[in-house]
Each structure stands twice: as structure tokens, then as C-alpha cells.
Motif scaffolding. Structure first.
Motif, mmCIF file in Angstrom:
data_model
loop_
_atom_site.group_PDB
_atom_site.id
_atom_site.type_symbol
_atom_site.label_atom_id
_atom_site.label_comp_id
_atom_site.label_asym_id
_atom_site.label_seq_id
_atom_site.Cartn_x
_atom_site.Cartn_y
_atom_site.Cartn_z
ATOM 1 N N MET A 139 16.749 -5.970 19.750
ATOM 2 C CA MET A 139 16.961 -5.209 18.512
ATOM 3 C C MET A 139 16.009 -4.007 18.470
ATOM 4 N N PRO A 197 6.379 11.477 -0.353
ATOM 5 C CA PRO A 197 5.329 10.469 -0.627
ATOM 6 C C PRO A 197 5.343 10.009 -2.086
ATOM 7 N N ILE A 228 -3.047 3.403 -15.230
ATOM 8 C CA ILE A 228 -2.899 4.070 -13.923
ATOM 9 C C ILE A 228 -1.953 5.262 -14.040
ATOM 10 N N ASP A 229 -0.694 4.957 -14.362
ATOM 11 C CA ASP A 229 0.347 5.998 -14.298
ATOM 12 C C ASP A 229 0.064 7.169 -15.237
ATOM 13 N N TYR A 270 3.188 -7.228 -13.639
ATOM 14 C CA TYR A 270 2.341 -7.429 -14.825
ATOM 15 C C TYR A 270 3.138 -8.052 -15.972
ATOM 16 N N ASP A 292 11.469 10.321 2.210
ATOM 17 C CA ASP A 292 10.659 11.388 2.813
ATOM 18 C C ASP A 292 9.487 11.771 1.916
ATOM 19 N N ILE A 341 8.334 13.855 9.297
ATOM 20 C CA ILE A 341 8.763 14.401 7.988
ATOM 21 C C ILE A 341 7.743 14.028 6.913
ATOM 22 N N LEU A 342 7.297 12.781 6.986
ATOM 23 C CA LEU A 342 6.307 12.321 5.992
ATOM 24 C C LEU A 342 5.044 13.166 6.050
ATOM 25 N N LEU A 369 4.611 -2.807 -9.678
ATOM 26 C CA LEU A 369 3.380 -3.293 -10.324
ATOM 27 C C LEU A 369 3.638 -3.635 -11.788
ATOM 28 N N THR A 399 13.391 0.867 5.862
ATOM 29 C CA THR A 399 13.332 1.394 7.224
ATOM 30 C C THR A 399 14.459 0.813 8.074
ATOM 31 N N GLU A 407 -1.172 15.286 -12.109
ATOM 32 C CA GLU A 407 -0.041 16.095 -11.646
ATOM 33 C C GLU A 407 0.153 17.355 -12.482
ATOM 34 N N ILE A 467 -2.360 9.410 -13.543
ATOM 35 C CA ILE A 467 -1.712 10.082 -12.400
ATOM 36 C C ILE A 467 -0.894 11.255 -12.953
ATOM 37 N N ILE A 483 4.521 1.706 -8.537
ATOM 38 C CA ILE A 483 4.125 1.558 -9.944
ATOM 39 C C ILE A 483 5.181 0.737 -10.701
ATOM 40 N N HIS A 518 5.540 16.540 4.566
ATOM 41 C CA HIS A 518 5.513 16.487 3.093
ATOM 42 C C HIS A 518 4.099 16.334 2.560
ATOM 43 N N LEU A 519 3.337 15.471 3.258
ATOM 44 C CA LEU A 519 1.954 15.258 2.818
ATOM 45 C C LEU A 519 1.148 16.549 2.895
ATOM 46 N N PRO A 560 13.005 -0.166 13.830
ATOM 47 C CA PRO A 560 13.426 0.902 12.936
ATOM 48 C C PRO A 560 12.515 2.127 13.060
ATOM 49 N N LYS A 561 13.134 3.278 12.979
ATOM 50 C CA LYS A 561 12.358 4.514 13.178
ATOM 51 C C LYS A 561 11.843 5.046 11.831
ATOM 52 N N ILE A 562 10.528 5.185 11.742
ATOM 53 C CA ILE A 562 9.935 5.748 10.530
ATOM 54 C C ILE A 562 9.758 7.252 10.741
ATOM 55 N N ALA A 565 -0.272 -1.046 -15.876
ATOM 56 C CA ALA A 565 0.275 -0.172 -14.830
ATOM 57 C C ALA A 565 0.544 1.221 -15.394
ATOM 58 N N ARG A 566 1.098 1.271 -16.598
ATOM 59 C CA ARG A 566 1.425 2.575 -17.198
ATOM 60 C C ARG A 566 0.228 3.175 -17.933
ATOM 61 N N TYR A 574 4.898 6.078 -4.452
ATOM 62 C CA TYR A 574 4.103 5.788 -5.654
ATOM 63 C C TYR A 574 5.004 5.251 -6.768
ATOM 64 N N PHE A 593 14.484 5.460 4.667
ATOM 65 C CA PHE A 593 13.059 5.637 4.431
ATOM 66 C C PHE A 593 12.819 6.918 3.619
ATOM 67 N N ASP A 629 2.203 18.735 0.094
ATOM 68 C CA ASP A 629 1.647 18.232 -1.169
ATOM 69 C C ASP A 629 0.166 18.526 -1.281
#
Lengths: 363, 300
Positions: free
Chosen positions: A1, B212, A225-226, B227, B210, A10-11, B223, B203, A233, A229, B220, A14-15, A4-6, A221-222, B216, B208, A18
């Protein structure tokens, strides 16, 4: 088998993109954070017309000609502060009500200190609230005034209206818990299990910070944290930062709750659910919701996790009034007062409802 | 042959006897070193004080001599030896309990760590090991806490008792807080694991993300779900209530110790202020009731 390709390339692309964006954002954020920020709350002009102990009565300066003969008294909860109704010019229930020609009064409960630990619900309802209502009645030479309660302040207003029905012309309740035996809200579940006597014995007054911590735990969580965040942003957006800080100022401005009031509220309401059963006693008198015969307008939020709809919507069936209406808005506990959509619906609805029920009743 | 004592007991008795003799000589010398005992002097405040000192030394010497006599009696040295042996006994017991507790802790911790790598089911907090910390708390309660509960004696017994109580409550609060923190961190741990599973699934399906930011958002949301599940569990409510209760008990015990300390200073304690506030509150209520005539029909 096949493995799987990650799409690492591209990631990474994007990073990198960003990261560039974030750098530019934080460069601009420095200008925003180090520059002048308008984060003042509760700026609508008002004067203090009555004071008793820590409690103040504020009367807001009218912005236009009065359209209602009967003034409206707003009673906020003992948890957090009434400044939430006047967060900023574009998001102010206070301003909206004034712009609708309402003569507006608001109770400011102040900051209880250790000496206030013995104050009961009776002292707040039959003491401070009654004195404030009498003051407004005398000032306007009226037999009755309009009363609007928010959250716990709404519960106080319901109790007041039941005990003093001859002084209240119309009753408005917003996100007001009256039926506490529900599992819809976590707060109800937790409060039922709480050993409130020991808390009050130890702390005297219930610390506002401890209550706030419990509220944060309702959705960490909200809320822990969120939310931050989200701030990062938009950290380069001055208006967003200003509004965010205003909200933070309000949320964490938490006066302590007088110990005996907290004890009775948790025991009689959350644990025994006496109010909706007409079995609660305040100042030696039984609170009979059947005595609420004035018109009642009851707002609550469909997605309210603190005071869920089930905790609010039984009131209109329990009161003695034949003119009782429920309004469920598509929002949460705070959204009713601060969301743009509700700003357009909430205050105008109150003003229109009151105007229809504003026959003068002078003393 | 028959009256010969074992060498160990003999040496102890010798040691005790020579120590007693040296101590008796010391007390005798101390008594004689007192100048007031040598020369007669006129009756002044100084000589009266010196006379009391002489009496004190004489009494001490007599007491000591009586003690020496008692110690010299057959069997006393053995009793002393037994008494002395209890000290290492207590130390040994303490060390033993500490080691037992530590090994138990280590074993439970190892068991717990093994579970970290185990696959997780989404939105369940069932693999939290509630026994882990409970066992530790039990060990503390059964083996260590009793040392703080040893009855106190003497003039300061109540102060010591309150101090020990504060220490005990602090330990209990720490145990409850640790349990609570472990429980509250569980959704974070589980959401990470679930994220890995989800990402593997995406994956596999060639979906997957693209951006990032999508990771998140996915995390979240997961998460928050964990909770919500945790908060609705009976176990969480019980742990939360237990932690608040433990904090409460610790604060109350700490207040008692602080009040003891504050009594030495010219400041009011919370209790003093509460008494005064309570009385003022009652007076104000009466005055208001008189002023207002609450049930006056004219007001209505």
C-alpha cells in the motif's frame, strides 16, 4: 500500500506566506498599540440623581424629545457591571433607548465590600430597588414606572414586580432566569452541586474573579484560546483592537457579590428552584408570580449557554398577566446587547412595546 | 557466671553512670560558682536576687541528684535505651512510609504514562484514570496526614493545631487542584491525538488541507467538543466542586493562623470587622424599617 503523500511543499509555501503577513501585521500592530486608543466604555452622559450606601441611580441625559410619559428603570445583575449596556457609541443599548425617546434610569450597584456581606435579596429588592423606584415615582409624580431587568437583575425585577405590583406599569425581562431546574446550561448543573454555605463563610462576599473564572471554564477553548488568537489575527486593526479592549474591560470588571445574597440566590433559586413554584420568600413575604398582572415582555437568547431558553421561557406562563410575550433572539447571553443584528431589533422593539402601553397614570 | 550481664547493657549502664557523675559535678560547681553562696552580705535587692538564684541552683541540684538516684536503679538504663530506640523507630517508620508512597506513586505514574500513547476515542473522557490521583491522595491521607494530626500539648497547643490544620488543608487543596488540572488538561491531550488521527484520515483520502489555518480551526473545534463532553460529565462536576471545597477549607484554615498572628498586632481581624459590620447592618435595617414604614398603604 502506498504511503499517503503530504503536500509538504505547499504547506511550507503557505507557512512562509503567512509568516510574511504576520510580520507585516505585527509591524503595524506596534503603531496601533503604541498609539492613542479609544477604549473608554460607558461614555453616554448621565448624572447621579440618588445614592444610598454603595448604590447609585444614574439618569441619562435625553438626546431627543421624550416620547414616553413613563420613565424606564433598568436593573442590572450583581455579577459584572451595567457598563455592558453602553460599551461604545455604535453598540449601546442605552443610546438606542434614548434615541427612541425613552427617559432612562439605571441602577449602578457599585462594588460591595466586606461590610456588605450580610445584605440579602430582601435588602436589594425591598430596600435599594424599592427606594429607587419610590424616588423616580416622586420625581415624576407618577404612581407607576416601567421596569427592565437584566439577568440576575431581571430575577430581582420579577421578585420586585410580584411584591410591589402597584408600582410597576410594564415589566421587561431580558435573559432572566426564573426556572432553575434545567440541565440545558452547565452553570445550572454546577451551581446545584456547589457547597455555597462554606463558600460564603470563607469568602464573606463571593469574589467576582472566582465567578469569572467559572464563566471562563464554561468554554475554555473559545474564551481562553480562540478569542485571543482572533485578537492576534486582527491586531493591526485599530477599531477591532479598541472594541476588543472595551469588551475585556467589561468582562473582567467583576464586583464581588454580597455573601448572603449569593447564598440565597444559589440555595433558593439554583438548588431549590423556589421562584417559579411561587414558594420563594423574600423579606418574610412569599413571592407569588400570579401577582404580576402588568404587561410582561420577556427576551432570551436561543444560544445562551449561561441562561438557556428553558430557564427563561416559563415566566410568561407563570405570571398573572394576560399581556405577556416571549421573544427569542438568535443569539447568546451577551449578543442580545452587543451584536449589531440585535442592536437593530432589541431597543426599537422595547420602545415600540412600551409606547403601546404608555397611558399616563399620575399620582 | 549466672550473674554476668550482657556486655551491651553493661556498657550502657557504665556510660549512663559516668555521664550522671559528670553532670552532678557540673551542677555542684555551678552552685558553688555563685558568689552569693560564698560571702554573707547585707539585705539588699541584689543579695535577695542572689539568694533566689542560690535557692534555684540548690533546687536544681536536688532534682538532679534525685534523677541520678532513680537512673542508678536496676533496669533504668534499659528503659532509657528503649526510649532512645523509639526515635530511630519513628524515623524508620516515616522513611518506610515515604518510600512506600514514592514507589506507589512511581508505579501509578508509570501506568499512567503508558496510557498516553494509547489510541483515543473522540469526545470521550473515559480513559482518564480517576484512581491514579485518588490513590496518591489516599496514601497521603493514610500515611502522612496522621503526623499532622498528632495531638498537641502545652500552652501553645491550639496555635500548633491550627498551624498543622492549615498545612493539612494546603496539602489536600494541592491534591485536589492537581486532580482538577489533570482533568482540565485531558481534552487538550486528547484533541491532539484526535487531530493526528484526522490528519492521517485526510491524508489517506488525499484531502490534506493546504492552509495552516485549517489545522487550527480543526483543532479548536475538536478541543471545544472535548471540553463540552468533559464538562457535562458527573466526574468533572464532582472534581470541580471538590477542588473549590478544598480551596475553601484551606483558606479558612489559613485565616485562623493569620488571625492568631494578627492578634499580636494592633489591627482588626476579619472576624472583628464582621462582628461590627453585622451589628451596623442590623441597626441600619431597623432604622430603615422605622423611617420607611415598609407596609404603609399610602406608599403603595
Amino acid at each position: 500500500m502506498d504511503q499517503p503523500k503530504i503536500p509538504v511543499d505547499i504547506l511550507l509555501a503557505h507557512l512562509a506566506k503567512d509568516s510574511e503577513k504576520a510580520q507585516a501585521r505585527f509591524r503595524k500592530a506596534a503603531d496601533v498599540l503604541l498609539g492613542p486608543l479609544d477604549t473608554a466604555i460607558a461614555t453616554t452622559p448621565c448624572e447621579v440623581v440618588y445614592e444610598e450606601d454603595r448604590v447609585k441611580l444614574k439618569r441619562y441625559v435625553p438626546v431627543r424629545e421624550r416620547e414616553l410619559n413613563t420613565p424606564l428603570l433598568v436593573v442590572y445583575a450583581l455579577i459584572n457591571r451595567e457598563t455592558m449596556l453602553d460599551l461604545q457609541p455604535g453598540r449601546s443599548i442605552v443610546r438606542s433607548l434614548l434615541e427612541n425617546g425613552i427617559d432612562l434610569y439605571m441602577v449602578d450597584w457599585g462594588y460591595p465590600t466586606r461590610k456588605d456581606r450580610f445584605l440579602t435579596i430582601d435588602d436589594h429588592v425591598n430596600g435599594y430597588m424599592d427606594n429607587v423606584v419610590d424616588f423616580i415615582r416622586r420625581r415624576h409624580k407618577l404612581r407607576k414606572i416601567n421596569l427592565m431587568g437584566i439577568c440576575m437583575g431581571g430575577t430581582f425585577s420579577v421578585i420586585y414586580a410580584a411584591l410591589h405590583p402597584k408600582k410597576i406599569k410594564n415589566l421587561i425581562t431580558t435573559v432572566t432566569p426564573t426556572h432553575f431546574n434545567t440541565n440545558q446550561g452547565l452553570l445550572h448543573t454546577w451551581m446545584r452541586a456547589m457547597g455555597v454555605d462554606r463558600l460564603v463563610e470563607t469568602f464573606g462576599n463571593m469574589p467576582g474573579d472566582l465567578l469569572n473564572f467559572l464563566f471562563l471554564l464554561l468554554n475554555p477553548a473559545r474564551l481562553m484560546i480562540d478569542k485571543y488568537i482572533g485578537l492576534l489575527e486582527q491586531i493591526d486593526n485599530k477599531e477591532f483592537v479598541e472594541n476588543f479592549i472595551r469588551m475585556e474591560k467589561w468582562i473582567f470588571d467583576s464586583p464581588d457579590v454580597p455573601g448572603e445574597t449569593f447564598r440565597q440566590f444559589i440555595t433558593d433559586c439554583y438548588q431549590k428552584n423556589l421562584l417559579i413554584q411561587n414558594r420563594m420568600e423574600v423579606g418574610g413575604r412569599r413571592v407569588d408570580l400570579g401577582q404580576i398582572t402588568m404587561p410582561v415582555l420577556n427576551f432570551f437568547g436561543k444560544f445562551d449557554h449561561l441562561v438557556p431558553p428553558e430557564a427563561c421561557n416559563r415566566l410568561t406562563r407563570a405570571v398573572g398577566s394576560t399581556d405577556a410575550e416571549d421573544i427569542c433572539l438568535d443569539t447568546g447571553h451577551i449578543g442580545i446587547y452587543v451584536s449589531s443584528k440585535c442592536q437593530r431589533e432589541f431597543a426599537p422593539k422595547i420602545a415600540a412595546w412600551l409606547k403601546q402601553r404608555d397611558q399616563p397614570e399620575t399620582t | 557466671m549466672t550473674d554476668r550481664k550482657p556486655p551491651k547493657a553493661e556498657s550502657l549502664e557504665d556510660f549512663v553512670a559516668s555521664w550522671m557523675k559528670a553532670a552532678a559535678e557540673f551542677w555542684g560547681m555551678m552552685g558553688k560558682a555563685d558568689p552569693a553562696s560564698k560571702t554573707p552580705s547585707p539585705d539588699t535587692a541584689f543579695t535577695r536576687t542572689a539568694g533566689r538564684m542560690e535557692e534555684f541552683w540548690a533546687s536544681s541540684r536536688k532534682l538532679w541528684e534525685a534523677s541520678v538516684k532513680a537512673m542508678g536503679e536496676p533496669g533504668s538504663a534499659e528503659r532509657l535505651q528503649r526510649g532512645l530506640q523509639t526515635v530511630p523507630d519513628i524515623s524508620m517508620r516515616l522513611a518506610q512510609k515515604s518510600l512506600e508512597g514514592f514507589f506507589e506513586f512511581q508505579k501509578r505514574w508509570a501506568d499512567h504514562m503508558q496510557k498516553l500513547g494509547a489510541p483515543s476515542e473522540p469526545y470521550r473522557s473515559s480513559d482518564f484514570d480517576p484512581d491514579f490521583l485518588k490513590r496518591l491522595t489516599d496514601i497521603y491521607k493514610k500515611e502522612f496526614q496522621k503526623f499532622l494530626e498528632i495531638p498537641q500539648v502545652g500552652l501553645t497547643r491550639f496555635y500548633q493545631e491550627r498551624f498543622n490544620q492549615a498545612l493539612k488543608k494546603w496539602n489536600q487543596y494541592q491534591a485536589a487542584l492537581t486532580e482538577f488540572l489533570q482533568l482540565i488538561c485531558l481534552p487538550i491531550e486528547k484533541s491532539y491525538r484526535l487531530m493526528l488521527d484526522k490528519l492521517a484520515e485526510l491524508t489517506q483520502g488525499g484531502r490534506f488541507p493546504d492552509e495552516p489555518k485549517h489545522y487550527y480551526q480543526l483543532w479548536i473545534k475538536t478541543l471545544e467538543g472535548h471540553y463540552m463532553t468533559l464538562f457535562q460529565s458527573q466526574q468533572y462536576t464532582e472534581t470541580l466542586v471538590r477542588t473549590i471545597d478544598a480551596l475553601n477549607q484551606f483558606l479558612a484554615a489559613r485565616s485562623s493562623v493569620l488571625e492568631d498572628a494578627l492578634r499580636l498586632l494592633p489591627v482588626c481581624t476579619h472576624r472583628d470587622l464582621d462582628d461590627v459590620s453585622g451589628e451596623i447592618y442590623q441597626l441600619k435595617r431597623r432604622i430603615r424599617a422605622l423611617e420607611k414604614g415598609r407596609h404603609d398603604p399610602a406608599e403603595e
